[in-house]
Design a protein around this motif. Structure first.
Motif, PDB file in Angstrom:
ATOM      1  N   ARG A   1       0.835  -1.186   0.000  1.00 41.15           N
ATOM      2  CA  ARG A   1       0.000   0.000   0.000  1.00 41.15           C
ATOM      3  C   ARG A   1       0.877   1.244   0.000  1.00 41.15           C
ATOM      4  NH1 ARG A   1      -5.334  -0.527   0.957  1.00 41.15           N
ATOM      5  NH2 ARG A   1      -6.100  -2.599   1.539  1.00 41.15           N
ATOM      6  N   MET A   2       0.425   2.280  -0.730  1.00 46.28           N
ATOM      7  CA  MET A   2       1.199   3.511  -0.814  1.00 46.28           C
ATOM      8  C   MET A   2       0.282   4.628  -1.290  1.00 46.28           C
ATOM      9  SD  MET A   2       4.695   4.290  -2.977  1.00 46.28           S
ATOM     10  CE  MET A   2       3.912   3.822  -4.524  1.00 46.28           C
ATOM     11  N   ASP A   3       0.432   5.795  -0.639  1.00 44.27           N
ATOM     12  CA  ASP A   3      -0.311   6.984  -1.041  1.00 44.27           C
ATOM     13  C   ASP A   3       0.534   7.725  -2.069  1.00 44.27           C
ATOM     14  OD1 ASP A   3      -1.911   9.129  -1.357  1.00 44.27           O
ATOM     15  OD2 ASP A   3      -1.831   9.826   0.723  1.00 44.27           O
ATOM     16  N   ILE A   4       0.152   7.625  -3.336  1.00 42.52           N
ATOM     17  CA  ILE A   4       0.967   8.171  -4.418  1.00 42.52           C
ATOM     18  C   ILE A   4       1.112   9.676  -4.303  1.00 42.52           C
ATOM     19  CG2 ILE A   4       1.092   8.462  -6.922  1.00 42.52           C
ATOM     20  CD1 ILE A   4       1.752   5.691  -5.987  1.00 42.52           C
ATOM     21  N   ASP A   5       0.082  10.371  -3.849  1.00 46.25           N
ATOM     22  CA  ASP A   5       0.143  11.834  -3.819  1.00 46.25           C
ATOM     23  C   ASP A   5       1.166  12.345  -2.823  1.00 46.25           C
ATOM     24  OD1 ASP A   5      -1.763  11.868  -5.753  1.00 46.25           O
ATOM     25  OD2 ASP A   5      -3.445  12.213  -4.379  1.00 46.25           O
ATOM     26  N   SER A   6       1.456  11.600  -1.782  1.00 46.28           N
ATOM     27  CA  SER A   6       2.419  12.047  -0.767  1.00 46.28           C
ATOM     28  C   SER A   6       3.815  11.462  -0.977  1.00 46.28           C
ATOM     29  CB  SER A   6       1.921  11.659   0.623  1.00 46.28           C
ATOM     30  OG  SER A   6       1.809  10.232   0.726  1.00 46.28           O
ATOM     31  N   VAL A   7       4.005  10.738  -2.080  1.00 47.95           N
ATOM     32  CA  VAL A   7       5.290  10.103  -2.347  1.00 47.95           C
ATOM     33  C   VAL A   7       6.185  11.072  -3.101  1.00 47.95           C
ATOM     34  CG1 VAL A   7       6.412   8.298  -3.700  1.00 47.95           C
ATOM     35  CG2 VAL A   7       4.451   7.755  -2.292  1.00 47.95           C
ATOM     36  N   GLN A   8       7.469  11.074  -2.748  1.00 42.87           N
ATOM     37  CA  GLN A   8       8.455  11.908  -3.417  1.00 42.87           C
ATOM     38  C   GLN A   8       9.661  11.052  -3.817  1.00 42.87           C
ATOM     39  OE1 GLN A   8       9.061  14.767  -0.245  1.00 42.87           O
ATOM     40  NE2 GLN A   8       7.870  16.330  -1.339  1.00 42.87           N
ATOM     41  N   ASP A   9      10.274  11.424  -4.944  1.00 44.35           N
ATOM     42  CA  ASP A   9      11.507  10.775  -5.424  1.00 44.35           C
ATOM     43  C   ASP A   9      11.348   9.263  -5.522  1.00 44.35           C
ATOM     44  OD1 ASP A   9      12.587  13.307  -5.426  1.00 44.35           O
ATOM     45  OD2 ASP A   9      13.590  13.063  -3.492  1.00 44.35           O
ATOM     46  N   LEU A  10      10.310   8.819  -6.161  1.00 38.42           N
ATOM     47  CA  LEU A  10      10.050   7.385  -6.320  1.00 38.42           C
ATOM     48  C   LEU A  10      11.037   6.799  -7.319  1.00 38.42           C
ATOM     49  CD1 LEU A  10       8.216   4.942  -5.714  1.00 38.42           C
ATOM     50  CD2 LEU A  10       6.799   5.676  -7.647  1.00 38.42           C
ATOM     51  N   GLN A  11      11.679   5.671  -6.949  1.00 38.37           N
ATOM     52  CA  GLN A  11      12.644   5.013  -7.826  1.00 38.37           C
ATOM     53  C   GLN A  11      12.544   3.505  -7.647  1.00 38.37           C
ATOM     54  OE1 GLN A  11      16.629   6.456  -8.153  1.00 38.37           O
ATOM     55  NE2 GLN A  11      16.108   8.484  -7.343  1.00 38.37           N
ATOM     56  N   ILE A  12      12.932   2.786  -8.721  1.00 35.02           N
ATOM     57  CA  ILE A  12      12.982   1.322  -8.684  1.00 35.02           C
ATOM     58  C   ILE A  12      14.429   0.908  -8.899  1.00 35.02           C
ATOM     59  CG2 ILE A  12      12.148  -0.820  -9.704  1.00 35.02           C
ATOM     60  CD1 ILE A  12       9.704   0.648 -10.673  1.00 35.02           C
ATOM     61  N   CYS A  13      14.965   0.094  -8.003  1.00 36.25           N
ATOM     62  CA  CYS A  13      16.354  -0.374  -8.082  1.00 36.25           C
ATOM     63  C   CYS A  13      16.375  -1.877  -8.290  1.00 36.25           C
ATOM     64  CB  CYS A  13      17.113   0.004  -6.813  1.00 36.25           C
ATOM     65  SG  CYS A  13      17.188   1.767  -6.519  1.00 36.25           S
TER      66      CYS A  13
END
Length: 860
Positions: free
Chosen positions: A124-136
């Motif tokens: 679960r994740m609130d997309i609007d409050s997410v910053q600097d999203l990255q996939i490693c």
């Protein structure tokens, strides 16, 4: 390499993966009274076709969702390494939430090469409050929430919120494929009275940011100054880590960073190169390894893209209205290309229409020819010419293959003969019996006169010279000069005059593993090296009183004595020069010296020649002997040594001969230059020769001055290297009269004739090519004028009605002339031009034949 298509609706993303385009699309099908609403994720693979210059669909996968009440969008797409297999796979992060709500579930899907779709993570994740999203790699999803670092991976499927606060996440990646690290910016506050470093106390409060590196596995932080200085933390827009390693707990990095207007190249945190960007606000950096070097690709928020060469750090190209820039090997060349997809042209329904594929050098698609519709030709003759051309090329290919097979067969025969000959030569030197294979069995023809006698005498241990050898070779000596070994033999005076093609060879007395038994050496006959210059020397006893000058040393010191004790040694000595280092590598070496020559015999008034291969003796050399200087010749003092020392130096020195002519003054200044500036002294064994004692590089240079008249003569210089020769000529030019003329004298020896023959043959080929090119140009010009005259209307032509028969007759004539011109009926050269080219070529060929005749005479 990957890049993400920035879409506002979140329904489409594009990646590049293994040279293919991956297009991800969310497609919704509205429901009906009988069928509920369905949502699909379509996955397309497109491959570039260089022939049609289009992207062709390679595969299609459709993934359906069971939840019909939620809205599904694509958040992020990247290519990362799977921690289980270490394979790089494309992955897509999807958000599933109730319509008109930001909170919801996230799913990370992995797409395998077998087109299998795997759901790797759910959280679960609130997309609007997410910053600097990255996939490693892992895959691992990292983001910031309320300035806290949050991540989730396959190792820890639950969302982990760390106590580590970050102002920004600038980059995330792996070290050596194992440890995941995060480079971010951290807020720092220094209050009043805080001691920072070196005992310096602040008297007020400071706030700022600094770079810091955080390891997820080890949960520790270190300073990020090894990536780039902290001063860039406030102006950094994006960065790309090009190289990263870890040695002794220290990171070795190579980083590409961009501010709003500049691109900076840093190595281990130190700026190396800076380039001004053509646009502002970059948001993505990529590196393309093209065939011509590395390119830095910078994407800007305005839709502009620029490429910068890594070597020169200069802008290579700019593009505008770009939706996405991808870097991969799309044409399978082995190096990267840049794919630019322009705006409003990237949807799957319309296909990838507006694009550009380039490497800023050789590759550029689509080409102009691609936009031109292909036209079918109805000309049967053109099709026939194509068929004939293909048949001719096939014939040439078959002939080339046959020639290649013959060359391979000849090469195998050559290796076989050389191998058997070397084995036979080694057996002969070691005194063993051997059988040389007959040339006829190998399909070869002997270039020498065949005779039945055995010219290879058996050699036993130790080698005792036979009576034949003793009557031919009088003495054998060896000397070490610089890095070379010089071996000399003196041949009997009575035998030398009947010998020709004399050469020496050195053969190791025993095998040394991989060392070749035959030592490479260069043979010189001293009678051809220095004999002509000493024998032709003439000394004039008197000169006109008006021109005679006074010299400090009398000229009679240069006169040749009546008796020449060294003449026999000089005429009958042959030397062989070889590299010393290869022999010293064996520590102690013993070699057998073989004499090769052709001897002329007169029997019953008929000249016959026979080849002689005789052992002259054995020489031994060790590293201790060289270190003690037993055989070493001091070049700077060779004028006082023995004849063998002087002969050894002659074998190594280069030779230059010059003709000097002074029409107005006598050349007494040459003697002054020899005995004054050059500090010359006659060689004790050969008084006709002057040895320079001038300190520096000129010391040891040997000179011979042969005056023909008081105003003309030949100067011969024996020197170590070309630089010494230039110094001698430069100093001589200053003392010669201003009107004196100096020319190089080319003697027709074996080496000079070989060079002259090669030069003449090359001139013949160039002349032939020029003649053919000129003739073809003249014929083409004449043919063009002839056709222009034919096509021009004539005022004197009688008027004929444009009947169908007249038009058909004119058309048949044009078709006939066209076929004749294509077959080359009219391709004839002008008579005067042909005679001129033939005479010029014949003159060059006569010169080549003359040189070849002289060379053949010397070889006999």
């Amino acid at each position: 390499m990957e890049a993400t298509l920035h879409s506002h609706d979140g329904h489409e993303r594009i990646l590049s993966y293994n040279g293919k385009l991956l297009i991800f699309q969310i497609r919704q099908i509205k429901g009906t009274p009988n069928i509920s609403e369905r949502t699909f994720l379509n996955f397309f693979k497109k491959k570039f076709d260089a022939v049609s210059q289009k992207f062709i669909e390679h595969a299609k996968v459709e993934y359906s969702f069971s939840d019909t009440k939620s809205e599904i969008t694509i958040v992020l797409a990247r290519c990362v390494a799977d921690s289980r297999t270490q394979l790089i796979l494309p992955c897509v992060l999807l958000k599933t939430c109730i319509k008109n709500s930001s909170a919801g579930k996230c799913s990370l899907l992995l797409f395998h090469d077998s087109d299998e779709v795997e759901c790797s993570l759910k959280f679960r994740m609130d997309i609007d409050s997410v910053q600097d999203l990255q996939i490693c790699d892992g895959p691992t999803v990292i983001w910031r929430h309320n300035d806290k670092l949050v991540y989730i991976s396959q190792v820890s499927p639950a969302v982990i919120t760390t106590s580590f606060s970050l102002f920004a996440i600038n980059w995330a990646g792996t070290v050596n494929g194992e440890e995941i690290i995060i480079l971010g910016a951290l807020k720092t506050i220094f209050s009043e009275g805080t001691e920072i470093t070196n005992g310096f106390n602040l008297d007020h409060t400071l706030q700022g940011t600094e770079f810091i590196v955080y390891s997820i596995e080890k949960q520790r932080t270190i300073s990020g100054s090894c990536f780039l200085p902290h001063a860039y933390s406030s102006v950094l827009r994006c960065l790309q880590v090009c190289m990263m390693g870890k040695e002794d707990d220290k990171y070795r990095t190579s980083v590409l960073a961009a501010s709003s207007k500049q691109l900076i190249w840093l190595h281990n945190g130190i700026p190396k190169e800076v380039c001004q960007l053509p646009f502002e606000n970059p948001f993505k950096l990529q590196v393309a390894s093209t065939s011509q070097g590395d390119l830095f690709i910078i994407s800007f928020t305005s839709g502009d893209v620029c490429a910068i060469w890594k070597d020169s750090f200069k802008i290579a190209a700019n593009w505008q209205q770009v939706q996405v820039a991808l870097v991969d090997d799309f044409i399978g060349k082995g190096s990267d290309q840049i794919l630019l997809l322009f705006k409003n042209e990237t949807s799957h329904e319309s296909g990838v229409q507006s694009f550009k594929l380039t490497d800023c050098c050789e590759i550029n698609y689509p080409t102009e020819e691609c936009n031109i519709t292909e036209r079918k030709s109805d000309d049967d003759d053109l099709q026939e010419n194509r068929l004939l051309t293909i048949q001719a090329l096939e014939s040439r290919l078959q002939a080339g293959l046959l020639s290649l097979q013959e060359l391979q067969h000849h090469l195998e025969t050559k290796h076989k003969v050389l191998r058997s000959s070397c084995e036979a030569l080694i057996d002969i030197v070691q005194g063993k019996e051997t059988a040389v294979p007959c040339a006829e069995k190998e399909g070869l023809v002997s270039l020498w006169d065949d005779y039945e006698c055995n010219i290879f005498p058996n050699i036993s241990e130790p080698i005792i010279p036979s009576p034949t050898t003793e009557c031919i070779v009088e003495s054998v000596w060896q000397r070490v000069v610089d890095d070379f070994l010089v071996i000399g033999i003196k041949i009997s005076k009575s035998v030398y005059s009947s010998l020709s093609n004399i050469c020496l060879s050195l053969i190791l007395d025993q095998t040394f593993g991989a060392v070749s038994p035959v030592i490479k050496c260069h043979t010189k006959e001293l009678r051809s090296v220095i004999g002509p210059y000493i024998e032709s020397r003439v000394v004039f006893l008197t000169e006109p009183t008006a021109k005679k000058q006074k010299v400090s040393i009398p000229e009679d010191s240069l006169e040749r004595p009546s008796s020449v004790p060294y003449e026999d040694d000089l005429r009958n000595t042959v030397t062989a020069v070889t590299n010393l280092s290869s022999l010293l590598a064996l520590n102690k070496t013993s070699c057998v010296l073989l004499l090769h020559a052709r001897r002329e015999n007169q029997t019953d008034g008929i000249d016959k020649s026979e080849m002689l291969i005789l052992p002259c003796g054995r020489i031994s050399l060790s590293t201790e002997d060289v270190l003690k200087g037993i055989y070493t010749v001091n070049i700077s003092e060779h004028c006082q040594g023995s004849l063998e020392d002087i002969f050894a130096v002659f074998s190594l020195f280069l030779k230059g001969s010059f003709h000097i002519f002074s029409p107005d003054c006598t050349l007494t200044s040459v003697n002054i230059w020899l005995l004054g500036y050059m500090q010359g002294e006659p060689v004790r064994q050969i008084p006709e020769m002057i040895c320079s004692h001038k300190p520096g590089g000129l010391k040891g240079t040997l000179l011979i001055w042969n005056p023909k008249t008081p105003c003309e003569g030949n100067l011969t210089i024996f020197h170590r290297n070309p630089a010494v020769l230039i110094q001698c000529l430069h100093s001589l030019k200053r003392v010669l009269p201003p009107t004196a003329i100096m020319n190089i004298v080319q003697h027709e020896g074996m080496d000079n004739l070989t060079d002259n023959l090669a030069q003449s043959v090359e001139e013949e080929l160039l002349s032939l090519r020029s003649a053919l090119s000129t003739a073809a140009s003249e014929v083409e010009k004449d043919l063009t004028l002839r056709y222009k005259t034919k096509m021009m209307p004539s005022n004197t032509m009688n008027y004929e009605p444009d009947t169908k028969e007249h038009v058909q007759k004119y058309r048949d004539e044009l078709q006939t002339e066209r076929k004749q011109s294509m077959l080359g009926v009219h391709l004839t050269a002008n008579n005067s031009l042909y005679r001129q080219n033939v005479l010029k070529l014949a003159g060059i060929q006569i010169n080549s034949d003359r040189i070849a005749g002289k060379l053949a005479t010397l070889s006999l």
